[in-house]
Design a protein around this motif. Structure first.
Motif, mmCIF file in Angstrom:
data_model
loop_
_atom_site.group_PDB
_atom_site.id
_atom_site.type_symbol
_atom_site.label_atom_id
_atom_site.label_comp_id
_atom_site.label_asym_id
_atom_site.label_seq_id
_atom_site.Cartn_x
_atom_site.Cartn_y
_atom_site.Cartn_z
ATOM 1 N N ASP A 1 0.813 -1.234 0.000
ATOM 2 C CA ASP A 1 0.000 0.000 0.000
ATOM 3 C C ASP A 1 0.837 1.270 0.000
ATOM 4 O OD1 ASP A 1 -2.367 -1.529 0.069
ATOM 5 O OD2 ASP A 1 -2.304 -1.641 2.261
ATOM 6 N N LEU A 2 2.100 1.185 -0.405
ATOM 7 C CA LEU A 2 2.901 2.400 -0.571
ATOM 8 C C LEU A 2 2.356 3.158 -1.781
ATOM 9 C CD1 LEU A 2 5.430 4.079 0.252
ATOM 10 C CD2 LEU A 2 6.716 2.709 -1.404
ATOM 11 N N ILE A 3 1.925 4.376 -1.564
ATOM 12 C CA ILE A 3 1.264 5.139 -2.620
ATOM 13 C C ILE A 3 2.273 5.531 -3.695
ATOM 14 C CG2 ILE A 3 -0.038 7.242 -3.126
ATOM 15 C CD1 ILE A 3 -1.093 7.178 -0.291
ATOM 16 N N ASP A 4 1.927 5.272 -4.934
ATOM 17 C CA ASP A 4 2.805 5.598 -6.062
ATOM 18 C C ASP A 4 2.471 7.010 -6.544
ATOM 19 O OD1 ASP A 4 4.595 5.507 -8.124
ATOM 20 O OD2 ASP A 4 3.333 4.291 -9.449
ATOM 21 N N ASP A 5 2.974 7.995 -5.800
ATOM 22 C CA ASP A 5 2.705 9.402 -6.117
ATOM 23 C C ASP A 5 4.034 10.160 -6.010
ATOM 24 O OD1 ASP A 5 1.941 12.115 -6.191
ATOM 25 O OD2 ASP A 5 -0.029 11.648 -5.340
ATOM 26 N N TYR A 6 4.477 10.718 -7.108
ATOM 27 C CA TYR A 6 5.784 11.386 -7.174
ATOM 28 C C TYR A 6 5.877 12.568 -6.227
ATOM 29 C CZ TYR A 6 9.745 13.895 -9.278
ATOM 30 O OH TYR A 6 10.932 14.540 -9.487
ATOM 31 N N TYR A 7 4.762 13.235 -5.927
ATOM 32 C CA TYR A 7 4.791 14.506 -5.203
ATOM 33 C C TYR A 7 4.718 14.344 -3.683
ATOM 34 C CZ TYR A 7 3.643 15.845 -9.951
ATOM 35 O OH TYR A 7 3.655 15.977 -11.315
ATOM 36 N N LEU A 8 4.669 13.131 -3.179
ATOM 37 C CA LEU A 8 4.597 12.877 -1.744
ATOM 38 C C LEU A 8 5.969 12.496 -1.197
ATOM 39 C CD1 LEU A 8 1.240 10.869 -1.557
ATOM 40 C CD2 LEU A 8 1.610 13.356 -1.590
#
Length: 443
Positions: free
Chosen positions: A127-134
């Protein structure tokens, strides 16, 4: 000695006298064949033909004059038909006693450091979020890793390899969008999707307070400067919060037009670097007359600027990395705002870390190789490339002694001994005074 003196007193040229004695002697009638290569025929011919004239017509010059003339003309010889004298012994440039003194041995070259090509440990991170901006990963000074997985913050203690859950948030607040340890290694800030920031005591597993009113949307970046917690939001604002007081908002920086995805304070605590999804990099200086006015507005990147790293060995040197449409690592003099170098890495730059003990820089990347690249600074020659992640490596963090690096991407957390052996590095510097020393609990 008497006969020698008599011989010298009777003859003006000892060489001629000995030659005449040898010629008139009948004691040795055996034929002698000398080595012709060792003879000086011109001088011998002169002495045989002209020497007697000098005796018949005595020179009008004195003895001293003739002696100096003989030495100048190389006529002061003891034998005519003889082997040439041995060359003089070489003169020592230094007295012999100097050779017995201890000499400095050249310093042994530093051995080449082995860089393991595989990770030392791999941990599951579902569940590690794949979001570049975090910014969902941080490693505190107490040697504990904090990682945000969806709505939950987990702690992994590198000392005993134990895992614990620190905080879980409901869907109205979550997911978690950023985590950052305070300098004391005990307190941690957690940014949330609903624009709030919470402070927790990791040792007591205790909630402390919530910072509200800083932003209108999610808080994707956090940075500590002693007791000041700087937050960056999707609304483009940057806020300084004094965690010691109730009215925590003390300064607000406005310069980004889109989400702030990178925040880093310099080691001196005097300059702040901020990167945004508007492709801008700002340098703020809290020593200026107007600290909320940016010192430099740098527009060289052509994609979002998330990766930021202040150099530990050179003052006012900042490295920044651009997103997928930029793919460059740039180096800046933050005093003048000049771009010192730019290197095209060939892929999205997600995070940057300096080696604390060597002049090296580590970068993590996205498509297509999802690798970690170790660079030599300032030549920017690739030293090593570490692969193993199956998705882009969005986050990196460094342990307190600066040797081990944690990288997170996809659903894995990997530990790499990329910066050397812990036994060979310098001890970690003493930590500053705990920013929460006068705060028991604030609601």
């Amino acid at each position: 000695m008497r006969s020698s003196y008599t011989l010298g007193s009777q003859s003006r040229c000892p060489l001629e006298e000995r030659l005449l004695q040898k010629k008139n002697s009948r004691e040795n009638l055996d034929r002698f064949i000398p080595n012709r290569s060792a003879m000086d025929f011109d001088f011998a011919h002169y002495m045989l033909t002209q020497g007697r004239k000098g005796k018949e017509n005595p020179s009008r010059y004195g003895r001293d004059y003739r002696k100096q003339l003989a030495e100048a003309m190389n006529m002061n010889r003891t034998r005519i038909l003889a082997f040439k004298n041995k060359p003089p012994a070489p003169v020592e440039p230094f007295p012999s006693y100097f050779s017995s003194l201890p000499q400095d041995k050249p310093a042994n070259p530093k051995p080449h450091r082995h860089i393991p090509q595989t990770s030392e440990r791999t941990l599951d991170a579902p569940d590690l979020i794949d979001d570049y901006y975090l910014n969902l990963l941080d490693w505190g000074s107490s040697n504990v890793i904090a990682i945000a997985l969806a709505n939950t913050v987990y702690l992994w203690d590198a000392t005993d390899c134990s895992t614990s859950e620190l905080a879980r948030f409901d869907v109205e607040r979550g997911p978690v969008t950023s985590v950052s340890w305070a300098l004391d290694g005990r307190h941690i800030a957690i940014g949330l999707d609903n624009s709030e920031v919470q402070l927790w005591d990791s040792t007591a597993k205790q909630y402390l307070r919530t910072l509200r009113g800083c932003h209108r949307s999610r808080v994707g970046s956090l940075a500590w400067n002693n007791h000041i917690l700087t937050t960056g939001g999707m609304d483009g604002r940057i806020v300084n919060n004094d965690v010691r007081i109730g009215s925590h908002i003390v300064e607000t920086y406005r310069g980004h037009e889109r989400e702030v995805c990178g925040l880093k304070w310099s080691a001196s605590g005097q300059q702040l670097a901020s990167g945004g999804n508007d492709n801008l990099l700002h340098i703020w200086d809290n020593r200026s007359v107007a600290p909320t006015q940016w010192l430099h507005r740098l527009e060289d990147h052509t994609a979002a600027v998330k990766a930021l790293a202040w150099c530990p060995f050179q003052r006012n040197l900042l490295a920044s990395g651009g997103g997928g449409n930029d793919q460059c690592i740039k180096f800046w003099n933050t005093q003048t705002g000049a771009c010192l170098n730019s290197v095209d890495t060939g892929s999205q730059v997600c995070a940057l870390l300096w080696n604390m003990n060597e002049r090296e820089l580590l970068s993590s990347h996205g498509f297509t190789q999802n690798q970690l690249t170790l660079w030599k600074y300032p030549s920017m020659v690739r030293i090593a490339e570490l692969t193993g992640h199956t998705s882009r490596v969005l986050h990196m963090a460094q342990n307190p002694n600066g040797c081990t690096v944690a990288s997170a991407g996809g659903e894995t957390l990997k530990l790499w001994n990329v910066f050397g052996d812990p036994e060979e590095v310098k001890p970690a510097p003493r930590l500053p005074k705990e920013p929460f020393a006068q705060v028991s609990r604030i609601r």
